[in-house]
Design an enzyme around this catalytic site. Structure first.
Site, PDB file in Angstrom:
ATOM      1  N   GLU A 227     101.872  95.925 149.560  1.00 43.12           N
ATOM      2  CA  GLU A 227     102.675  95.160 148.609  1.00 43.12           C
ATOM      3  C   GLU A 227     102.444  93.696 148.927  1.00 43.12           C
ATOM      4  O   GLU A 227     103.015  93.158 149.872  1.00 43.12           O
ATOM      5  CB  GLU A 227     104.156  95.532 148.734  1.00 43.12           C
ATOM      6  CG  GLU A 227     104.464  96.985 148.450  1.00 43.12           C
ATOM      7  CD  GLU A 227     104.115  97.399 147.028  1.00 43.12           C
ATOM      8  OE1 GLU A 227     103.973  96.504 146.161  1.00 43.12           O
ATOM      9  OE2 GLU A 227     103.984  98.599 146.780  1.00 43.12           O
ATOM     10  N   CYS A 261     108.265  87.324 146.292  1.00 40.70           N
ATOM     11  CA  CYS A 261     106.859  87.638 146.011  1.00 40.70           C
ATOM     12  C   CYS A 261     106.571  87.768 144.525  1.00 40.70           C
ATOM     13  O   CYS A 261     105.423  87.652 144.106  1.00 40.70           O
ATOM     14  CB  CYS A 261     106.449  88.919 146.747  1.00 40.70           C
ATOM     15  SG  CYS A 261     107.433  90.366 146.338  1.00 40.70           S
TER      16      CYS A 261
END
Length: 482
Positions: A227, A261
């Site tokens: 991720e 993010c």
């Protein structure tokens, strides 16, 4: 995500951490001796984890605040506590359905045989979690791995030591060390952790560090879920009210001071509307944060290193001719020691500027004008595939065309961030923004092996396919191959 865990050195250090190997061996031996976590143990563990997060929620909020210097307590409760509890509850409610074998149809040639798929725990899962949402991004994948019946080793970020220490205490109240173990330490420990022979390794962090993690895992052929991050674009279409778009984008960008993010990394908007957007964005920020330095709602940059990195991005953009629009609603003189970086818009930024090449991970937002949506799509597609994309449009044709013409890990339409909050939607990147996905059932599948099982019936025709071959086989093949 920018430097979410540690910077791996280029050289591949071969010195392992014996303690880590012993922990892994203990968990693997427990798996081999006692098998995966039973259905009953999974339910009890998820219940216990939910109760422990509730029990320690105030202490967790305070630990995150200490690690950041200042972190909005409401943002921690919303993004770290609420989201984590939701993920645990969702897994607890549905894991029994997810783990049921699935019947599969069998070709007529092989009937009356039967086929099914069993979802088997992988064994021992490693998780390397980041600093920006240290509770959610550690415990959400952990809950998925436990729901799938695995044992887990968790390596939290050394950038949030108070939170990491408290997570270790919380998890120790719920799990035995042979079920879940927390590993503390800095860069050397993280490197050794990524080289362990896990049955699966999940890493959340930056793309450069992700490359090193993947390379280390590949030495042992350990499958990975990465991720990562990247530069998530936002497109404002001509039909969408600019003031509404600006307010929504400001809310998503400045949550956790941009240290997310999937935060909007730049905005593509119709050429000529830059000034109107700047005014609307400034008005929204002023409503959200009438002051910054002493505002409990406005989060600090996590440490001096990241604060200096962000100010360096601004200085580089200025040197290259960008126009800098700093938003300081209270006309405060900022105290650098607080690390409360003021929200900033950039226009006229050349593509070679660092802020246009690197993930920002802070409250800085470049504006990029476009002359047509096709030009906007080309701009996005000329860059690495992002973790998220945001589109503001009420025109279903524009929405469909944007989804078709761009590739990203996930999309939210007419808002930001919210696709990540849906447990029924897989969360993951594509290309340089990540490999694989989790959340909800997708997480259960990620941490399970789909084992194919074929049951031959007592009465079957496979004897016709065995040698010695002859005329019967020729007739059979003529029947089959057509």
């Amino acid at each position: 995500m920018t430097d979410a865990v540690i910077d791996f050195p280029v050289q591949d250090a071969r010195t392992g951490d014996r303690r880590l190997s012993q922990l892994l061996d203990a968990q693997r031996n427990a798996y081999l001796l006692h098998g995966p976590l039973s259905e009953e143990r999974r339910a009890a563990a998820l219940d216990g984890l939910h109760q422990a997060v509730l029990k320690y929620q105030e202490a967790l909020v305070e630990a995150v605040r200490q690690d950041f210097g200042h972190r909005s307590a409401h943002e921690t409760r919303l993004a770290d506590i609420f989201s984590t509890l939701g993920a645990i509850r969702h897994a607890r409610k549905h894991f029994r359905r997810w783990m049921k074998p699935q019947r599969r149809s069998i070709a007529l040639t092989f009937q009356p045989g039967r086929g099914r798929v069993l979802y088997q725990p992988l064994g021992v899962v490693g998780i390397i979690s980041p600093w920006n949402y240290p509770i959610q991004l550690g415990l959400t994948p952990l809950a998925a791995a436990v729901a799938a019946g695995n044992r887990v080793m968790l390596k939290p970020s050394e950038y949030t030591p108070a939170t990491a220490a408290l997570l270790e205490r919380v998890l120790a109240e719920v799990f035995e060390p042979v079920e879940v173990a927390v590993v503390q330490g800095g860069a050397e420990v993280a490197q050794a952790f990524s080289r362990l022979r896990f049955d699966h390794l999940l890493f959340t962090g930056s793309t450069p560090v992700g490359r090193h993690v993947m390379r280390a895992a590949a030495e042992n052929l350990v499958p990975v879920t990465l991720e990562l991050g990247g530069k998530s674009p936002t497109i404002v279409a001509a039909d969408y009210p600019l003031d509404k778009a600006a307010e929504s984008i400001a809310g998503g960008k400045l949550f956790n001071a941009g240290q997310t993010c999937i935060a909007p990394d730049y905005v593509l908007l119709p050429r000529g509307r830059e000034e109107a957007f700047i005014a609307a964005y400034r008005a929204a920020v002023t409503r959200f944060y009438p002051r910054l330095d002493t505002n409990p709602d406005y989060t600090a940059i996590v440490n001096d290193r990241h604060y200096q990195r962000l100010t360096g991005l601004l200085e580089d953009a200025k040197r290259r001719g960008a126009r800098v629009e700093t938003i300081n609603p209270g006309n405060e003189v900022p105290d650098p020691a607080r690390r409360k970086l003021q929200p900033t818009l950039l226009t006229g930024v050349p593509d070679e500027a660092a802020v246009m090449r690197e993930e920002i991970f802070g409250p800085i937002l470049p504006l990029v004008p476009y002359d047509s949506l096709e030009q906007a799509y080309a701009y996005i597609n000329d860059r690495p595939r992002p973790l998220a994309l945001y589109l503001y449009s009420h025109d279903e044709g524009v929405v469909d065309r944007t989804l078709e013409r761009t590739v990203s890990g996930g999309v939210t339409v007419n808002d930001t961030l919210l696709h990540v909050a849906q447990e029924e939607l897989p969360f993951g990147g594509v290309g340089e923004s990540g490999i694989g996905a989790y959340h909800g059932e997708a997480g259960f599948r990620t941490f399970s092996h789909a084992k194919s099982v074929f049951h031959q019936s007592r009465l079957n025709g496979t004897g016709l396919m065995r040698p010695p071959y002859g005329a019967k086989m020729e007739r059979l093949l003529k029947f089959l191959i057509r």
